[in-house]
Structures are given as structure tokens and as C-alpha cells.
Enzyme design. Structure first.
Site, PDB file in Angstrom:
ATOM      1  CB  SER A   8      44.187  48.068  35.192  1.00  0.00           C
ATOM      2  OG  SER A   8      44.735  46.973  35.905  1.00  0.00           O
ATOM      3  CG  HIS A  33      40.002  47.388  36.252  1.00  0.00           C
ATOM      4  ND1 HIS A  33      38.741  46.912  35.974  1.00  0.00           N
ATOM      5  CD2 HIS A  33      40.842  46.345  36.048  1.00  0.00           C
ATOM      6  CE1 HIS A  33      38.813  45.641  35.607  1.00  0.00           C
ATOM      7  NE2 HIS A  33      40.085  45.268  35.655  1.00  0.00           N
ATOM      8  CG  ASP A  35      43.071  43.649  37.112  1.00  0.00           C
ATOM      9  OD1 ASP A  35      42.010  43.257  36.605  1.00  0.00           O
ATOM     10  OD2 ASP A  35      43.769  44.560  36.637  1.00  0.00           O
ATOM     11  CG  MET A  37      44.801  38.328  39.147  1.00  0.00           C
ATOM     12  SD  MET A  37      46.278  38.482  38.134  1.00  0.00           S
ATOM     13  CE  MET A  37      45.774  39.790  37.023  1.00  0.00           C
ATOM     14  CG  HIS A  66      38.540  41.820  36.551  1.00  0.00           C
ATOM     15  ND1 HIS A  66      39.476  41.914  35.538  1.00  0.00           N
ATOM     16  CD2 HIS A  66      37.882  40.647  36.328  1.00  0.00           C
ATOM     17  CE1 HIS A  66      39.384  40.859  34.755  1.00  0.00           C
ATOM     18  NE2 HIS A  66      38.443  40.067  35.225  1.00  0.00           N
ATOM     19  CG  MET A  68      40.496  37.798  36.822  1.00  0.00           C
ATOM     20  SD  MET A  68      41.922  38.687  36.163  1.00  0.00           S
ATOM     21  CE  MET A  68      41.897  40.125  37.218  1.00  0.00           C
ATOM     22  CG  MET A 137      38.546  39.027  30.444  1.00  0.00           C
ATOM     23  SD  MET A 137      39.176  40.438  31.374  1.00  0.00           S
ATOM     24  CE  MET A 137      40.933  40.388  31.001  1.00  0.00           C
ATOM     25  CG  ASP A 175      40.598  44.177  31.839  1.00  0.00           C
ATOM     26  OD1 ASP A 175      41.716  44.660  31.581  1.00  0.00           O
ATOM     27  OD2 ASP A 175      40.331  43.602  32.919  1.00  0.00           O
TER      28      ASP A 175
HETATM   29  C1  DX5 Z   1      44.431  41.184  33.135  1.00  0.00           C
HETATM   30  C2  DX5 Z   1      43.712  42.259  33.903  1.00  0.00           C
HETATM   31  C3  DX5 Z   1      43.795  43.598  33.321  1.00  0.00           C
HETATM   32  C4  DX5 Z   1      45.193  44.153  33.168  1.00  0.00           C
HETATM   33  C5  DX5 Z   1      45.192  44.913  31.883  1.00  0.00           C
HETATM   34  O1  DX5 Z   1      44.083  39.957  33.647  1.00  0.00           O
HETATM   35  O2  DX5 Z   1      42.335  41.934  34.026  1.00  0.00           O
HETATM   36  O3  DX5 Z   1      42.954  44.533  34.000  1.00  0.00           O
HETATM   37  O4  DX5 Z   1      45.594  44.997  34.212  1.00  0.00           O
HETATM   38  O5  DX5 Z   1      46.475  45.300  31.600  1.00  0.00           O
HETATM   39  P1  DX5 Z   1      46.876  45.962  30.191  1.00  0.00           P
HETATM   40  O6  DX5 Z   1      46.044  47.179  30.033  1.00  0.00           O
HETATM   41  O7  DX5 Z   1      48.320  46.235  30.368  1.00  0.00           O
HETATM   42  O8  DX5 Z   1      46.586  44.922  29.124  1.00  0.00           O
HETATM   43 ZN    ZN Z   2      40.986  43.496  34.895  1.00  0.00          ZN
END
Ligand code: DX5
Ligand code: ZN
Length: 223
Positions: A8, A33, A35, A37, A66, A68, A137, A175
């Protein structure tokens, strides 16, 4: 079952993002991956479409976005056009999840449904057969570096059984809090795609971390 490692980039050094992605690719990571947000669905703001476009130019690995975000329907097409190969949306954020999954697949991408730790598997009842993958998650979304929630292991095994009952090739991605300790546990429970941010990009050598995670993830834990 072949485990795939999905670093990620949330935990990457953004001043050297291209270099870091190439490094994990060379080390054998199969998925990148990303993220996304929005500061609304989750209490943090990260990155979006321009980053997907830029990464598309430097890697052929599948880009796993992903989302969010609250208005996923509004942005799915732009992510697909930017070069995303996999797009996942939260069941908690999308009102017409069946329509959204079909939309993502019609754009030529793999469609994923994401469940927060507090969201029951029963929310998948009607839509599981329409998903290419389910992203569970194992932390509350919004931040990297959080602690793995242990009850996720039972949830993964239950999901595996549900997928077997459907009889389709639906993949399980996990994740949050995946590191060298939790990776073998989630694989044993049934996870195939492991998202890991801080355990890879927070390591001294992200390349070594990818290799180590693969070795550890494939090692049986219950013997
Ligand atoms: C959190 C993200 C993850 C995050 C995971 O909301 O969806 O993808 O990057 O990070 P680690 O592996 O550090 O928990
Ligand atoms: Zn993620």
C-alpha cells in the site's frame, strides 16, 4: 492458492514514489494498492486520480484502487480511465452496490466490495456473486500503521466458506495491520491478497520486506 502481496503506497515516501513502486515490483509484489480517502467517509485525506495516472505510466502491475470515499459512483469511471485495474468500494458508503459493481466491471476493471471491521458478512448476502473480490478491513480505515484486529481471522474463514458455497472464483483481500506476524495467520484463515503498507514501506528495505512477507505467508502456522 497463490498468495499475492499488495504493497500500500500510503506508507511510501511520496518524494520517491515511482522509485519505491519499481522497487517492490522488482522484488516480486503482484499488486499496487492505492488508498483514496476523501476526509468525509474516513477521517483522513490522501491521494487520487493524478497519482493513479502517474503510476500507470511506470508499472504494468495491477493498480488496486481502494475507494474510501462517499460518492464513489461519481468517480469510478475517472479512476478506470486513469488506469486502475481493480476498484473496490465500501458497502457502507455505496447505496446501490449491485449497480456500482456492474458499472466497475463494465469499465473493464475487477470489482471489489469492502467491509469495515464492524460490518457483518451478512451485508454480502445478495451481492457476493457479483463481486470479483472482497476486501476485508482488519483495521478501521483511514490510517496506516494501526494494530490488526484479531476477530478478522474468524471473519476471513467465514467469508471463505460463503465463497465456497457460491462456487465462484471470488478472491479474499485483507487490509490493515498485515505484517510478518499477522500475514501467515490471515493466509491460513483464507486470505489470498495481502495489503501491507507500513510493514513494507516502513521497513529499511521495502524489497526485502516483500520477499520476507511472501516466504512467511506461505509457511504453514498450525504444524
Ligand atoms: C487504511 C488503508 C490501508 C493502509 C494499511 O485505511 O486502507 O491500505 O495503507 O496500512 P498498514 O499496512 O500500515 O496497516
Ligand atoms: Zn487500503
Amino acid at each position: 492458492m497463490r498468495v499475492q502481496i499488495a504493497p500500500s503506497i500510503l506508507s511510501a515516501d511520496f518524494t520517491r514514489l515511482g522509485e519505491q513502486v519499481k522497487e517492490v515490483e522488482t522484488a516480486g509484489a503482484e499488486i499496487i494498492h492505492i488508498d483514496v480517502m476523501d476526509g468525509h467517509f474516513v477521517p483522513n485525506i490522501s491521494i487520487g486520480i493524478p497519482v493513479v495516472e502517474s503510476l500507470r505510466r511506470i508499472t504494468n502491475l495491477p493498480l488496486d484502487t481502494h475507494l474510501m470515499i462517499s460518492n464513489a459512483d461519481q468517480y469510478v469511471e475517472r479512476f478506470a480511465k486513469a488506469g486502475a485495474n481493480m476498484i473496490s468500494v465500501h458497502v457502507e458508503a455505496v447505496t446501490h452496490i449491485h449497480r456500482t459493481l456492474e458499472y466497475i466491471k463494465n469499465l473493464g476493471c475487477k470489482a471489489g466490495v469492502v467491509l469495515n471491521p464492524g460490518t457483518p458478512l451478512s451485508t454480502l448476502d445478495e451481492i457476493l456473486p457479483y463481486a470479483d473480490f472482497v476486501l476485508l478491513m482488519s483495521v478501521n480505515p483511514g490510517f496506516g500503521g494501526q494494530k490488526f484486529i484479531k476477530s478478522s481471522l474468524t471473519k476471513i474463514s467465514k467469508l471463505k466458506a460463503l465463497i465456497e458455497a457460491v462456487g465462484k472464483d471470488i478472491h479474499i483481500e485483507v487490509d490493515g495491520g498485515i505484517d510478518m506476524t499477522t500475514a501467515p495467520l490471515v493466509v491460513e484463515a483464507g486470505a489470498e491478497w495481502l495489503v501491507a503498507g507500513s510493514a513494507i514501506f516502513g521497513a529499511v528495505s521495502p524489497a526485502e520486506a516483500v520477499k520476507q512477507m511472501r516466504t512467511i505467508a506461505n509457511r504453514p502456522v498450525s504444524v
